[in-house]
Design a protein around this motif. Structure first.
Motif, short mmCIF file in Angstrom:
data_model
loop_
_atom_site.label_atom_id
_atom_site.label_comp_id
_atom_site.label_asym_id
_atom_site.label_seq_id
_atom_site.Cartn_x
_atom_site.Cartn_y
_atom_site.Cartn_z
N ALA A 168 -16.45 -7.03 -24.47
CA ALA A 168 -15.57 -7.37 -23.35
C ALA A 168 -16.23 -8.43 -22.47
CB ALA A 168 -15.24 -6.13 -22.53
N MET A 169 -17.53 -8.30 -22.24
CA MET A 169 -18.25 -9.30 -21.44
C MET A 169 -18.16 -10.67 -22.10
SD MET A 169 -19.98 -7.62 -18.81
CE MET A 169 -21.62 -8.29 -18.52
N LEU A 170 -18.31 -10.73 -23.43
CA LEU A 170 -18.20 -11.99 -24.15
C LEU A 170 -16.80 -12.58 -24.05
CD1 LEU A 170 -20.24 -11.24 -27.40
CD2 LEU A 170 -20.85 -12.86 -25.59
N ILE A 171 -15.79 -11.72 -24.19
CA ILE A 171 -14.41 -12.19 -24.14
C ILE A 171 -14.07 -12.74 -22.75
CG2 ILE A 171 -12.00 -11.39 -24.16
CD1 ILE A 171 -12.88 -9.51 -26.49
N TYR A 172 -14.46 -12.03 -21.71
CA TYR A 172 -14.18 -12.52 -20.36
C TYR A 172 -14.92 -13.84 -20.10
CZ TYR A 172 -11.82 -8.13 -19.18
OH TYR A 172 -10.94 -7.08 -19.15
N ARG A 173 -16.14 -13.96 -20.61
CA ARG A 173 -16.83 -15.25 -20.47
C ARG A 173 -16.07 -16.36 -21.18
NH1 ARG A 173 -21.79 -15.13 -18.16
NH2 ARG A 173 -22.89 -13.13 -18.13
N SER A 174 -15.49 -16.05 -22.33
CA SER A 174 -14.74 -17.07 -23.06
C SER A 174 -13.49 -17.49 -22.30
CB SER A 174 -14.34 -16.53 -24.45
OG SER A 174 -13.28 -15.60 -24.37
N LEU A 175 -13.05 -16.68 -21.35
CA LEU A 175 -11.91 -17.01 -20.50
C LEU A 175 -12.35 -17.69 -19.20
CD1 LEU A 175 -9.75 -13.77 -20.92
CD2 LEU A 175 -9.44 -15.98 -22.06
N GLY A 176 -13.61 -18.11 -19.16
CA GLY A 176 -14.12 -18.83 -17.99
C GLY A 176 -14.46 -17.94 -16.82
N MET A 177 -14.74 -16.65 -17.08
CA MET A 177 -14.99 -15.71 -16.00
C MET A 177 -16.48 -15.39 -15.89
SD MET A 177 -11.68 -13.21 -16.38
CE MET A 177 -11.49 -12.91 -14.62
N ARG A 178 -16.83 -14.76 -14.78
CA ARG A 178 -18.20 -14.28 -14.56
C ARG A 178 -18.15 -12.75 -14.58
NH1 ARG A 178 -22.45 -11.86 -13.75
NH2 ARG A 178 -24.28 -12.75 -12.69
N PRO A 179 -18.36 -12.13 -15.76
CA PRO A 179 -18.31 -10.67 -15.83
C PRO A 179 -19.53 -10.04 -15.16
CG PRO A 179 -18.91 -11.58 -17.96
CD PRO A 179 -18.58 -12.75 -17.08
N LEU A 180 -19.31 -8.98 -14.43
CA LEU A 180 -20.36 -8.24 -13.76
C LEU A 180 -20.29 -6.79 -14.23
CD1 LEU A 180 -22.55 -8.05 -11.51
CD2 LEU A 180 -20.69 -7.52 -9.93
#
Length: 321
Positions: A168-180
């Motif tokens: 999920a962290m990788l996917i959110y990063r691929s959407l231009g996000m900063r996962p915490l």
């Protein structure tokens, strides 16, 4: 367990303010999006929200192939999730509703699809209790407007597989996000716990006649809010300690924490307080429409993000540092 991190089709369950923000972000990243919401007029509202957000997304930069025409609105949950690589639920904050929805979603979804919830404080161990394979279920809590603000809090429940959180962290990063990643399953997670404290104090100040809603907003937007956009609280206070840093700051200002300045318990929401808050914010809004204010907010956010990114690049910092 095997989870899919190469997503091409994004499913959105619930298309209110948060859900439509997820749809806009996914479309801007060149994904196909399938959406479902049972509310009357939901499809029209969703498409209007996407149209209002798209100019800001274009300023921020969209990926090749990104287009609102890649959105498909369907009439059942099963049709929404059947072919999805990643599923984001953004239903109202009611535990029993989410529990029922995730039972239905997980039965219809592909076994390798991650199922995420946008909840801002409910605990995943509770509302994923009836899900098929809760090991692939997480919370991905975003911030409004979802299509521009990069932060997303990620946490799992007791049965969530560590591989699911990593994916999920990788996917959110691929959407231009900063996962915490939230390290413990606690109500309110991290950011909303901080925001709640500020909100309670703001209501006390209004309730006691210290300041209007507009004056309190000015105290934030012309002061700490500017620093918070690029430095946060702890680093800001480290600099306030001068060359001696945080230890000096804690020694000098720490005792003030014992002074009775703040009232972290919420004030009673009396009719008088509600009226003060409503009239104060109505004065701030003036004659402008909510959609117009959203466009103004979005332009400010894209400008701030661009300025911060430029400054970080000059100082050798990455986007997510």
């Amino acid at each position: 367990m095997a989870v899919n991190v190469d997503i091409r089709t994004f499913a959105a369950i619930g298309t209110g303010v948060i859900g439509s923000g997820w749809v806009a972000r996914a479309l801007a990243n060149g994904l196909d999006v399938v959406a479902w919401d049972p509310a009357p007029g939901a499809e029209r509202t969703l498409r209007d929200n996407i149209a209002n957000a798209w100019p800001a997304l274009e300023r921020a930069g969209v990926k090749p192939g990104a287009s609102p025409v890649r959105l498909r609105f369907v009439r059942t949950i099963e049709a929404c999730v059947a072919d999805a690589d990643f599923i984001q639920e953004s239903a109202p904050e009611r535990d029993e509703l989410k529990r029922s929805l995730h039972g239905q979603i997980s039965r219809a979804a592909r076994p390798d699809a991650i199922i995420a919830s946008s909840t801002s404080g409910l605990l995943p161990s509770d509302f994923y209790a009836d899900a098929v394979d809760p090991g692939r279920c997480v919370v991905g809590h975003p911030f409004n407007p979802v299509y521009l603000l990069p932060l997303v809090e990620v946490l799992g429940g007791r049965q969530t597989a560590p591989a699911t959180i990593d994916a999920a962290m990788l996917i959110y990063r691929s959407l231009g996000m900063r996962p915490l990643q939230v390290r413990k399953e606690v109500p309110g997670f991290i950011a909303d716990r901080l925001l709640e404290a500020l909100w309670r104090e703001a209501l006390h100040l209004v309730n006691e006649g210290v300041a209007t809603t507009g004056e309190i907003d000015d105290a934030i937007r012309f002061g700490a809010g500017i620093r918070w956009s690029f430095m946060g609280t702890f680093l800001t206070y480290t600099l306030a300690g001068g060359d001696a840093g945080m230890r000096h700051f804690m020694q000098q200002f720490g005792p003030a924490l014992e002074l009775p300045w703040t009232k972290l318990a919420a004030p009673a929401l009396t009719d008088e307080l509600v009226d003060r808050v409503v009239s104060g914010t109505a004065e701030q809004v003036g004659t402008r429409s909510i959609k117009a204010l959203e466009r103004y907010r979005d332009e400010c956010i894209t400008n701030v993000l661009s300025a911060v990114a430029d400054a970080k690049a000059k100082h050798g910092l990455r986007f997510d540092e």
